[in-house]
Motif scaffolding. Structure first.
Motif, PDB file in Angstrom:
ATOM      1  N   ARG A  63       9.157 -11.741  -1.377  1.00 29.02           N
ATOM      2  CA  ARG A  63       9.009 -11.910  -3.017  1.00 29.02           C
ATOM      3  C   ARG A  63       8.141 -11.576  -3.451  1.00 29.02           C
ATOM      4  NH1 ARG A  63      12.683 -15.959  -0.585  1.00 29.02           N
ATOM      5  NH2 ARG A  63      11.355 -17.810  -0.601  1.00 29.02           N
ATOM      6  N   GLN A  64       6.831 -13.016  -2.873  1.00 27.74           N
ATOM      7  CA  GLN A  64       5.142 -12.661  -3.195  1.00 27.74           C
ATOM      8  C   GLN A  64       5.106 -10.894  -3.196  1.00 27.74           C
ATOM      9  OE1 GLN A  64       4.265 -15.294  -3.415  1.00 27.74           O
ATOM     10  NE2 GLN A  64       1.942 -14.736  -4.321  1.00 27.74           N
ATOM     11  N   LEU A  65       5.659 -10.439  -2.503  1.00 32.16           N
ATOM     12  CA  LEU A  65       4.864  -8.492  -3.198  1.00 32.16           C
ATOM     13  C   LEU A  65       5.347  -8.540  -4.373  1.00 32.16           C
ATOM     14  CD1 LEU A  65       4.843  -7.236   0.731  1.00 32.16           C
ATOM     15  CD2 LEU A  65       3.239  -7.385  -0.119  1.00 32.16           C
ATOM     16  N   SER A  66       7.135  -9.185  -4.338  1.00 33.67           N
ATOM     17  CA  SER A  66       7.959  -8.010  -5.478  1.00 33.67           C
ATOM     18  C   SER A  66       7.385  -8.667  -6.563  1.00 33.67           C
ATOM     19  CB  SER A  66       9.295  -9.390  -5.306  1.00 33.67           C
ATOM     20  OG  SER A  66       9.521  -8.347  -4.244  1.00 33.67           O
ATOM     21  N   ALA A  67       6.818 -10.090  -6.415  1.00 35.38           N
ATOM     22  CA  ALA A  67       6.274 -10.736  -7.586  1.00 35.38           C
ATOM     23  C   ALA A  67       4.966  -9.500  -8.537  1.00 35.38           C
ATOM     24  CB  ALA A  67       6.184 -12.044  -7.417  1.00 35.38           C
ATOM     25  N   ASN A  68       4.402  -9.486  -7.269  1.00 38.11           N
ATOM     26  CA  ASN A  68       3.762  -8.471  -7.700  1.00 38.11           C
ATOM     27  C   ASN A  68       3.682  -6.798  -8.612  1.00 38.11           C
ATOM     28  OD1 ASN A  68       0.813  -6.469  -8.258  1.00 38.11           O
ATOM     29  ND2 ASN A  68      -0.205  -7.218  -6.497  1.00 38.11           N
ATOM     30  N   ALA A  69       3.511  -6.945  -9.698  1.00 39.31           N
ATOM     31  CA  ALA A  69       3.750  -5.657 -11.148  1.00 39.31           C
ATOM     32  C   ALA A  69       3.557  -4.019 -10.586  1.00 39.31           C
ATOM     33  CB  ALA A  69       2.665  -5.668 -12.046  1.00 39.31           C
ATOM     34  N   VAL A  70       2.287  -3.949  -9.673  1.00 38.63           N
ATOM     35  CA  VAL A  70       1.758  -3.075  -8.697  1.00 38.63           C
ATOM     36  C   VAL A  70       3.179  -2.473  -7.668  1.00 38.63           C
ATOM     37  CG1 VAL A  70       0.217  -1.766  -7.605  1.00 38.63           C
ATOM     38  CG2 VAL A  70      -0.405  -3.236  -9.679  1.00 38.63           C
ATOM     39  N   VAL A  71       3.042  -2.745  -6.977  1.00 36.00           N
ATOM     40  CA  VAL A  71       4.483  -3.541  -5.792  1.00 36.00           C
ATOM     41  C   VAL A  71       6.023  -3.284  -5.932  1.00 36.00           C
ATOM     42  CG1 VAL A  71       3.947  -3.896  -3.534  1.00 36.00           C
ATOM     43  CG2 VAL A  71       2.152  -3.983  -4.634  1.00 36.00           C
ATOM     44  N   ALA A  72       6.325  -2.409  -5.880  1.00 37.38           N
ATOM     45  CA  ALA A  72       7.628  -2.020  -5.327  1.00 37.38           C
ATOM     46  C   ALA A  72       8.424  -2.299  -3.801  1.00 37.38           C
ATOM     47  CB  ALA A  72       8.031  -0.956  -5.888  1.00 37.38           C
ATOM     48  N   PRO A  73       8.353  -3.706  -3.342  1.00 34.10           N
ATOM     49  CA  PRO A  73       8.736  -3.192  -1.803  1.00 34.10           C
ATOM     50  C   PRO A  73      10.249  -3.018  -1.892  1.00 34.10           C
ATOM     51  CG  PRO A  73       8.479  -5.615  -2.357  1.00 34.10           C
ATOM     52  CD  PRO A  73       8.447  -4.427  -4.076  1.00 34.10           C
ATOM     53  N   ARG A  74      10.653  -2.293  -0.663  1.00 32.64           N
ATOM     54  CA  ARG A  74      12.011  -1.701  -0.258  1.00 32.64           C
ATOM     55  C   ARG A  74      12.075  -1.538   1.313  1.00 32.64           C
ATOM     56  NH1 ARG A  74      11.190   5.044  -3.296  1.00 32.64           N
ATOM     57  NH2 ARG A  74      12.221   4.418  -5.204  1.00 32.64           N
ATOM     58  N   ALA A  75      12.721  -2.086   1.743  1.00 37.44           N
ATOM     59  CA  ALA A  75      13.737  -2.278   2.941  1.00 37.44           C
ATOM     60  C   ALA A  75      13.349  -1.366   3.633  1.00 37.44           C
ATOM     61  CB  ALA A  75      15.204  -3.668   2.310  1.00 37.44           C
ATOM     62  N   TYR A  76      13.416  -1.044   5.120  1.00 33.75           N
ATOM     63  CA  TYR A  76      13.648  -0.388   5.498  1.00 33.75           C
ATOM     64  C   TYR A  76      13.854  -1.410   7.049  1.00 33.75           C
ATOM     65  CZ  TYR A  76      12.293   3.688   2.927  1.00 33.75           C
ATOM     66  OH  TYR A  76      12.108   4.199   1.740  1.00 33.75           O
ATOM     67  N   ALA A  77      15.108  -0.331   8.073  1.00 32.62           N
ATOM     68  CA  ALA A  77      15.114  -1.445   9.307  1.00 32.62           C
ATOM     69  C   ALA A  77      14.467  -1.529  10.514  1.00 32.62           C
ATOM     70  CB  ALA A  77      16.830  -0.455   9.608  1.00 32.62           C
ATOM     71  N   ASN A  78      13.981  -0.608  10.786  1.00 28.45           N
ATOM     72  CA  ASN A  78      12.939  -0.160  11.750  1.00 28.45           C
ATOM     73  C   ASN A  78      11.555   0.206  11.476  1.00 28.45           C
ATOM     74  OD1 ASN A  78      13.072   2.577  11.643  1.00 28.45           O
ATOM     75  ND2 ASN A  78      15.319   1.996  12.660  1.00 28.45           N
ATOM     76  N   GLU A  79      10.493   0.043  11.911  1.00 32.02           N
ATOM     77  CA  GLU A  79       9.794   1.173  11.607  1.00 32.02           C
ATOM     78  C   GLU A  79       8.923   2.423  11.566  1.00 32.02           C
ATOM     79  OE1 GLU A  79       4.611   1.298  13.642  1.00 32.02           O
ATOM     80  OE2 GLU A  79       6.271  -0.034  14.455  1.00 32.02           O
ATOM     81  N   ALA A  80      10.407   3.592  11.965  1.00 31.97           N
ATOM     82  CA  ALA A  80      10.360   4.708  11.773  1.00 31.97           C
ATOM     83  C   ALA A  80      10.580   4.934  11.661  1.00 31.97           C
ATOM     84  CB  ALA A  80      10.834   5.364  13.457  1.00 31.97           C
ATOM     85  N   SER A  81      11.683   4.326  10.529  1.00 30.40           N
ATOM     86  CA  SER A  81      11.993   5.003   8.861  1.00 30.40           C
ATOM     87  C   SER A  81      11.861   4.424   8.279  1.00 30.40           C
ATOM     88  CB  SER A  81      13.661   4.084   8.795  1.00 30.40           C
ATOM     89  OG  SER A  81      13.416   2.674   8.896  1.00 30.40           O
ATOM     90  N   ALA A  82      10.855   3.986   8.837  1.00 31.76           N
ATOM     91  CA  ALA A  82       9.393   3.616   7.200  1.00 31.76           C
ATOM     92  C   ALA A  82       8.169   4.848   7.217  1.00 31.76           C
ATOM     93  CB  ALA A  82       9.115   2.514   7.138  1.00 31.76           C
ATOM     94  N   ILE A  83       7.907   5.070   8.834  1.00 32.62           N
ATOM     95  CA  ILE A  83       6.890   6.157   8.919  1.00 32.62           C
ATOM     96  C   ILE A  83       7.855   7.244   8.023  1.00 32.62           C
ATOM     97  CG2 ILE A  83       5.737   7.319  10.639  1.00 32.62           C
ATOM     98  CD1 ILE A  83       5.015   4.566  12.036  1.00 32.62           C
ATOM     99  N   ASP A  84       8.597   7.494   8.629  1.00 32.62           N
ATOM    100  CA  ASP A  84       9.342   8.801   8.460  1.00 32.62           C
ATOM    101  C   ASP A  84       9.510   9.179   6.707  1.00 32.62           C
ATOM    102  OD1 ASP A  84      10.932  10.973   8.543  1.00 32.62           O
ATOM    103  OD2 ASP A  84      12.443  10.488   7.910  1.00 32.62           O
ATOM    104  N   ALA A  85       9.519   7.961   6.451  1.00 38.07           N
ATOM    105  CA  ALA A  85       9.680   7.628   4.490  1.00 38.07           C
ATOM    106  C   ALA A  85       8.256   7.953   4.180  1.00 38.07           C
ATOM    107  CB  ALA A  85       9.919   6.505   4.070  1.00 38.07           C
ATOM    108  N   MET A  86       7.461   7.309   4.430  1.00 38.46           N
ATOM    109  CA  MET A  86       5.950   6.936   4.146  1.00 38.46           C
ATOM    110  C   MET A  86       5.286   9.235   4.068  1.00 38.46           C
ATOM    111  SD  MET A  86       3.130   4.490   5.639  1.00 38.46           S
ATOM    112  CE  MET A  86       1.615   5.559   4.234  1.00 38.46           C
ATOM    113  N   ARG A  87       5.996  10.040   5.234  1.00 35.36           N
ATOM    114  CA  ARG A  87       5.308  11.380   4.991  1.00 35.36           C
ATOM    115  C   ARG A  87       5.678  12.074   4.675  1.00 35.36           C
ATOM    116  NH1 ARG A  87       6.123  11.273  11.942  1.00 35.36           N
ATOM    117  NH2 ARG A  87       4.350  10.227  12.614  1.00 35.36           N
ATOM    118  N   LYS A  88       7.630  11.876   3.368  1.00 40.07           N
ATOM    119  CA  LYS A  88       8.142  12.176   2.583  1.00 40.07           C
ATOM    120  C   LYS A  88       8.019  12.306   1.615  1.00 40.07           C
ATOM    121  CE  LYS A  88      12.368  13.194   5.615  1.00 40.07           C
ATOM    122  NZ  LYS A  88      13.763  12.518   5.701  1.00 40.07           N
TER     123      LYS A  88
END
Length: 389
Positions: A63-88
């Protein structure tokens, strides 16, 4: 000279591409680039959040990240899927809240929160790095304050214990951290230099005379070059002045000095640009190669200005490349006038850095004499055989 001026105007009027380069293309380019950065600050940049703890504290940090106007958090289940999203390039950053984060914080251990960002996007990466650390630090400071109070610490000494030294960062010449004032002027100058180069290259390429496998210069070439300089320099200075008026009068961006000093610096920048283009033209004497080489040389001008990347940290080759670009010399005067409000003597001292381009004049003279020596036409005899029936 009057005949050559009329000739240059006639050639320009009958060349749709050249006419576009000196009329509406610079205006469209300037307005389009300004529109891209008109928001001023990047907002709602997607960041992947992997919550492995699923605790009250990890949800509070999200929630602290969501309160920052620059950041839009997106929840991911595991590290592998998050890293794949960064690569894409679906997200620009990654925050991993480790397992047992809540327990480690309550037992005074030091858990590690993994923060990653895509450094290929230079400005976005730097912005996310600072904003993610700032948001998480605020949340963790609150947790540390609660732990100290539970241990019986005095309320008056809690703040001193958590932050014994407080830092304050103040941007002297960009108080609102607005990217319009920071990025747009050098980007527009780089675009203006590229368009000016194309205008002059197209003009001098028209003076090539094909002769066999080589190209030679037309008659009275240097007189025509002087006319081209006198003809196109005011036109491109008008576009350069439009950039300055748009930024510092219409948009009312802060400027400490006088605009006419920047116009003076732009004039010297154009003269240096014409010399470089003429030198490359004399060496190659091929229309396609000259355009390609000059475009490759001046296209990365913004990266070499030292605005987003410090000059002292550049490789040696990049520093030499930077010295070749007139825009890199101009941007020093631009920053000095806009931010520091320097006067004419300081600007003239900075303009003196163009002296190295004067060394191209004797080289142009030698190359010009060689290029104008057109070999005489050799008569070709043809034999005709008559068949007798």
């Amino acid at each position: 000279m009057r005949h050559l001026f009329r000739r240059e105007w006639t050639v320009l009027w009958h060349s749709p591409w050249q006419l576009a380069l000196v009329s509406y293309i610079p205006l469209i380019g300037v307005l389009a680039l300004w529109w891209l950065f008109s928001a001023g600050l990047p907002r709602q940049l997607p960041v992947a959040v992997v919550d492995l703890d699923k605790s009250q504290i990890s949800r509070m940090l999200t929630r602290q990240l969501s309160a920052n106007a620059v950041v839009a958090p997106r929840a991911y289940a595991n590290e592998a899927s998050a890293i794949d999203a960064m690569r894409k390039v679906e997200v620009y950053g990654l925050v991993i809240l480790p397992y047992q984060l809540n327990k480690d914080l309550l037992t005074s251990k030091q858990p590690t929160i993994d923060i990653r960002y895509n450094s290929q996007f230079l400005l976005v990466g730097k912005l996310l790095s600072s904003q993610l650390q700032l948001s998480l630090a605020e949340g963790l400071t609150h947790i540390g304050e609660v732990n100290l109070l539970l241990k019986g610490a005095n309320k008056a000494t809690v703040d001193v214990s958590l932050t014994p030294i407080s830092n304050q960062t103040t941007a002297l010449f960009n108080r609102n951290n607005n990217y319009v004032g920071f990025l747009v002027p050098p980007i527009l100058i780089a675009l203006w230099q590229l368009l000016s180069m194309l205008v002059f290259v197209n003009s001098v390429n028209a003076e090539l005379l094909p002769q066999g496998e080589r190209n030679y210069l037309a008659k009275d070439f240097w007189a025509k070059v002087w006319v081209k300089i006198l003809f196109y320099s005011p036109i491109m200075l008008i576009h350069g002045g439009f950039i300055l008026l748009w930024l510092y009068h219409y948009l009312a961006m802060p400027i400490a000095g006088s605009l006419w000093l920047l116009v003076l610096a732009q004039m010297f920048m154009l003269m240096a640009l014409w010399l470089i283009v003429l030198f490359i033209f004399m060496l190659m004497r091929d229309s396609a190669r000259v355009v390609s080489f000059c475009t490759a040389l001046f296209a990365p001008a913004f990266a070499f200005m030292g605005i987003t990347f410090p000059v002292n940290d550049m490789p040696l080759l990049a520093k030499w490349w930077r010295l070749i670009m007139p825009s890199s010399h101009y941007i020093d005067s631009h920053v000095s006038v806009v931010s520091y409000g320097v006067n004419l003597p300081q600007v003239l001292l900075q303009i003196s850095s163009y002296w190295g381009f004067l060394l191209l004049i004797p080289l142009l003279y030698v190359l010009g004499r060689h290029a104008q020596k057109i070999p005489p036409q050799v008569p070709v005899s043809k034999s005709i055989s008559l068949g007798v029936k």
